[in-house]
Design an enzyme around this catalytic site. Structure first.
Site, PDB file in Angstrom:
ATOM      1  N   ASN B  69       3.988  -9.368   3.025  1.00 42.98           N
ATOM      2  CA  ASN B  69       5.199  -9.370   2.212  1.00 42.98           C
ATOM      3  C   ASN B  69       6.417  -9.321   3.097  1.00 42.98           C
ATOM      4  O   ASN B  69       6.394  -8.766   4.193  1.00 42.98           O
ATOM      5  CB  ASN B  69       5.192  -8.209   1.205  1.00 42.98           C
ATOM      6  CG  ASN B  69       5.762  -6.935   1.793  1.00 42.98           C
ATOM      7  OD1 ASN B  69       6.984  -6.740   1.864  1.00 42.98           O
ATOM      8  ND2 ASN B  69       4.886  -6.059   2.262  1.00 42.98           N
ATOM      9  N   CYS B 133      12.777   0.227   9.254  1.00 43.11           N
ATOM     10  CA  CYS B 133      13.941  -0.385   8.646  1.00 43.11           C
ATOM     11  C   CYS B 133      14.841  -0.806   9.801  1.00 43.11           C
ATOM     12  O   CYS B 133      14.950  -0.075  10.801  1.00 43.11           O
ATOM     13  CB  CYS B 133      14.582   0.691   7.763  1.00 43.11           C
ATOM     14  SG  CYS B 133      16.228   0.319   7.225  1.00 43.11           S
ATOM     15  N   GLY B 254      -2.785   3.038   3.386  1.00 44.56           N
ATOM     16  CA  GLY B 254      -3.203   1.792   4.010  1.00 44.56           C
ATOM     17  C   GLY B 254      -4.558   1.363   3.486  1.00 44.56           C
ATOM     18  O   GLY B 254      -5.580   1.941   3.854  1.00 44.56           O
ATOM     19  N   GLY B 276      -1.202   1.617  -2.437  1.00 43.08           N
ATOM     20  CA  GLY B 276      -0.150   0.597  -2.489  1.00 43.08           C
ATOM     21  C   GLY B 276      -0.637  -0.707  -3.075  1.00 43.08           C
ATOM     22  O   GLY B 276      -0.693  -0.890  -4.296  1.00 43.08           O
TER      23      GLY B 276
HETATM   24  C1  FMN Z   1       5.260  -5.605  -1.558  1.00 44.38           C
HETATM   25  C2  FMN Z   1       5.337  -4.378  -0.705  1.00 44.38           C
HETATM   26  C3  FMN Z   1       6.546  -3.690  -0.597  1.00 44.38           C
HETATM   27  C4  FMN Z   1       6.666  -2.551   0.199  1.00 44.38           C
HETATM   28  N1  FMN Z   1       7.846  -1.894   0.270  1.00 44.38           N
HETATM   29  C5  FMN Z   1       7.950  -0.760   1.004  1.00 44.38           C
HETATM   30  C6  FMN Z   1       9.146  -0.017   1.025  1.00 44.38           C
HETATM   31  O1  FMN Z   1      10.141  -0.355   0.375  1.00 44.38           O
HETATM   32  N2  FMN Z   1       9.192   1.106   1.783  1.00 44.38           N
HETATM   33  C7  FMN Z   1       8.112   1.553   2.506  1.00 44.38           C
HETATM   34  O2  FMN Z   1       8.197   2.590   3.141  1.00 44.38           O
HETATM   35  N3  FMN Z   1       6.943   0.871   2.480  1.00 44.38           N
HETATM   36  C8  FMN Z   1       6.841  -0.274   1.753  1.00 44.38           C
HETATM   37  N4  FMN Z   1       5.640  -0.952   1.712  1.00 44.38           N
HETATM   38  C9  FMN Z   1       4.503  -0.444   2.493  1.00 44.38           C
HETATM   39  C10 FMN Z   1       3.563   0.411   1.640  1.00 44.38           C
HETATM   40  O3  FMN Z   1       4.215   1.550   1.122  1.00 44.38           O
HETATM   41  C11 FMN Z   1       2.328   0.856   2.446  1.00 44.38           C
HETATM   42  O4  FMN Z   1       2.741   1.679   3.522  1.00 44.38           O
HETATM   43  C12 FMN Z   1       1.533  -0.309   3.015  1.00 44.38           C
HETATM   44  O5  FMN Z   1       1.532  -1.397   2.130  1.00 44.38           O
HETATM   45  C13 FMN Z   1       0.086   0.061   3.324  1.00 44.38           C
HETATM   46  O6  FMN Z   1      -0.597   0.554   2.177  1.00 44.38           O
HETATM   47  P1  FMN Z   1      -1.489  -0.373   1.183  1.00 44.38           P
HETATM   48  O7  FMN Z   1      -2.463  -1.125   2.056  1.00 44.38           O
HETATM   49  O8  FMN Z   1      -2.152   0.598   0.254  1.00 44.38           O
HETATM   50  O9  FMN Z   1      -0.550  -1.286   0.514  1.00 44.38           O
HETATM   51  C14 FMN Z   1       5.521  -2.089   0.923  1.00 44.38           C
HETATM   52  C15 FMN Z   1       4.303  -2.780   0.808  1.00 44.38           C
HETATM   53  C16 FMN Z   1       4.194  -3.902   0.008  1.00 44.38           C
HETATM   54  C17 FMN Z   1       2.873  -4.598  -0.090  1.00 44.38           C
END
Ligand code: FMN
Ligand code: FAD
Ligand code: FES
Lengths: 292, 319
Positions: B69, B133, B254, B276
């Protein structure tokens, strides 16, 4: 946000329809909530699949009385191919109905009559026949224009004559109807029918052409877009596109939640091109030069 | 039934399950599918000072067992968040971990300060500082790759909020030495760590022969990165056992899509678990993972979730 359900739907039938596959699914809760223009999002590939994201499909028809939802699927790549391979008795995990439906009824003309034109490109016609039945039931004069690259990529020519007062067909190669695009025949249909509202679903370029033709004829275009979506339910922010709000300002809005139906004149078509969509410089929160 | 209570940095949550920032918007959308107050905490989409449009599209690409993303931190800005989104979350009884970001340490502090002026301030369980960021001062490189810049951000936030509100620093796995960044953040006053944010990846559209994403590169997430999350949690927790780091709670995130996955991150050292990308597959995923984890703990005969935290570490087995 309207009511939405998450249910495992059983495939009741799957039949070929030209280049597409028409599936009837038992999904009683989704069927009870659905309105024309909304869509469902299906998981693909089965429980051990590496394909995580849902695939979206316009609802072709929903019958609350028998609890069925129908979709029309084009095998594009692996996920949609998997859906076209489902057979009666198989299960599909569905979320829906999603998004905002087509706005009805249409505005009456000066003579008190209501008249609408429905335009479908390829499988984009799928949601229009149900919409036509709803509009006709309200006494609206309905004309349908269907277009596709070739005859096998048209969907629902047979259905159209049953639900519309007039039908026009175009194909790029002339294998059915008039050779050319829907935008070639649309101005004449609009003038003749005096339609106040045009409803369209299909590729982005077609939706822009329909919006332009509607504006030229003094009609309002309601277009159903098809942007790449990761979640379909409004939580990922991947499906955004620039749309002008009631306050005149452009925002990157979620097409799964605020759409998929938008008023064509509010879409910032100037931002789309070459398979990309950029953020217009005047959009709310657009990146500033030298800033973030 | 096992005791699911999660204790971290002075917080006591009814269970360890959370949404992950950016994967659950600000609650309303998911609340249609399950009661979000069932979760230990709700983690909000990262919010910055001003409204942001985010990037153009395509913003995503599906990849094997994951996705890329490149959203570009789209959001309404802290005023709208504090006045509208947070009060809504409070109204449904959610405990909220607010994810914040800024282009400078001062903007992080400004966002945190403005947050405290929200009418719904009591719904805030803590802050998650998203240091993945872009840092304006280093031409858009993320804070998270620089221990010094990361520490400046954490210190600025810690100073801006009262001591009873825990501050978690969310780290990126894309660094040479994760323990050094963790040490910098804990040294600057972070009460805990969230591990991990997405890892950078790229997909090329071979039909058009150009990058698939409008933003060129994107963050990889989903089950594909779960081994990276497990490794990151393990490394940082091991450094705590070895006393190379002060002991502090870790929130694991993750690739979690099942109760078993949650158990795996906990065993590596996580005191709470975020879900997530799995939410895009199943809008009820955080609740389903919670239910599965509870069943799994019972089936394995654990009396409490706390018993499995870091349970795979030899130091925990043979103290
Ligand atoms: C579409 C999308 C948007 C995300 N936006 C943020 C965000 O705004 N801030 C943040 O700290 N992490 C953001 N993340 C990261 C997730 O919070 C998480 O750390 C990461 O996706 C790993 O976890 P997952 O495999 O369960 O998705 C985003 C992830 C995705 C897929
Ligand atoms: C609101 C809406 C309604 C739709 N209605 C229909 C319909 O009635 N019939 C039909 O056949 N198709 C429809 N589509 C398009 C369909 O969702 C895509 O063709 C499908 O997602 C592609 O999946 P794939 O695995 O075959 O392709 P892949 O390219 O492998 O898909 C990879 C990823 O990209 C996304 N994606 C790729 N192409 C599209 C696209 N055109 N639109 C949205 N997401 C895309 C997929 O969801 C998936 O996450 C609709 C799309 C939307 C957004
Ligand atoms: S598809 Fe996720 S927000 Fe629209």
């Amino acid at each position: 946000m309207s009511k939405v359900a998450h249910e495992v739907a059983r495939v009741l039938s799957s039949e070929p329809a030209g280049a597409y596959r028409h599936l009837v699914l038992a999904a009683p809760t989704i069927a009870a909530y659905a309105a024309p223009g909304q869509f469902v999002a299906a998981t693909v590939g089965g429980p051990t699949s590496g394909m995580l994201l849902r695939r979206s499909f316009s609802i072709h028809a929903a019958d609350p009385a028998v609890g069925t939802v129908e979709i029309v699927v084009a095998a594009h790549a692996a996920g949609t191919t998997w859906i076209t391979q489902r057979r009666p008795g198989d299960e599909v995990d569905l979320v829906g109905p999603l998004g905002r439906p087509f706005p009805v009824p249409v505005r009456p003309g000066p003579d008190g009559r209501t008249s609408a034109v429905l335009v479908g490109g390829g499988y984009g016609s799928a949601p229009l026949f149900w919409l036509a039945r709803v509009l006709r039931a309200q006494g609206t004069h309905v004309e349908i224009v269907l277009g596709a690259a070739s005859a096998d990529r048209l969907f629902g020519v047979d259905l159209a004559s049953a639900v519309a007062d007039a039908v026009a067909v175009t194909t790029d190669d002339g294998s059915a109807g008039t050779r050319g695009w829907v935008s070639d025949v649309l101005p004449e249909v609009l003038t003749r029918s005096g339609a106040s509202d045009v409803y369209a679903c299909g590729p982005m370029a077609m939706l822009k052409a329909v919006t332009d033709a509607a504006a030229a004829a003094g009609a309002i275009a309601h277009v159903a877009v098809e942007e790449a979506m990761a979640c379909g339910v409004g939580v990922c922010m991947t499906c955004v596109m620039p749309v002008v709000g009631a306050d005149g300002r452009t925002r990157m809005v979620r097409s799964c939640l605020d759409g998929p139906v938008f008023e064509g004149s509010r879409v910032r078509w100037d931002a789309f091109g070459d398979g990309l969509c950029r953020v217009p410089d005047d959009a709310v929160g657009a990146p500033q030069v030298g800033g973030h | 039934m096992a005791d699911l209570t999660a204790s971290l940095a002075g917080l006591t949550l009814p269970n360890p399950l959370m949404t992950a920032s950016g994967c659950a918007a600000n609650g309303k959308e998911l609340h249609r599918f399950f009661d979000i107050s069932r979760l230990g905490a709700f983690v909000t989409k990262t919010v910055m000072a001003a409204p942001r449009s985010g990037r153009g599209t395509p913003r995503m690409a599906e990849t094997p067992s994951g996705m890329l993303n490149s959203i570009g931190l789209q959001g309404p800005g802290i005023d709208a968040f504090a006045d509208e989104d947070l009060p809504w979350l409070a109204s449904v009884g959610a405990r909220v971990l607010v994810s914040i970001a800024g282009g400078t340490p001062a903007e992080f502090a400004q966002v945190a300060t403005r947050l405290l002026a929200s009418p719904a301030v009591t719904a805030i369980a803590g802050l998650e500082v998203n240091i993945s960021c872009p840092n304006v001062a280093s031409r858009g490189q993320v804070f998270a790759i620089d221990p010094h810049a990361s520490a400046q951000v954490v210190a600025a936030v810690r100073e801006a909020v009262p001591i009873h509100l825990p501050v978690f620093a969310k780290l990126s796995p894309d660094v040479t030495d994760l323990v050094t960044v963790a040490a910098a953040c804990l040294g600057a006053g972070a009460d805990g760590l969230t591990l991990i944010n997405t890892t950078l990846g790229m997909v090329i559209d071979t039909d058009r022969m150009r990058p698939h994403l409008g933003g060129i590169t994107g963050g990889l997430s989903g089950p594909a990165i779960r081994p990276i999350a497990v490794r990151a949690i393990w490394q940082v927790r091991s450094a705590m056992f070895a006393e190379r780091l002060p002991t502090a709670p870790i929130i694991g995130v993750g690739g979690v899509a099942s109760g078993r996955d949650a158990l795996e991150l906990a065993a590596a050292g996580a005191s709470a678990i975020q879900v997530g990308t799995a939410t895009f597959h199943d809008p009820q995923a955080p609740a389903h993972v919670l239910d599965e984890l509870a069943l799994l703990l019972d089936a394995r005969g654990y009396a409490a979730f706390a018993d499995v935290v870091a349970a795979a570490h030899p130091e925990r087995k043979h103290p």
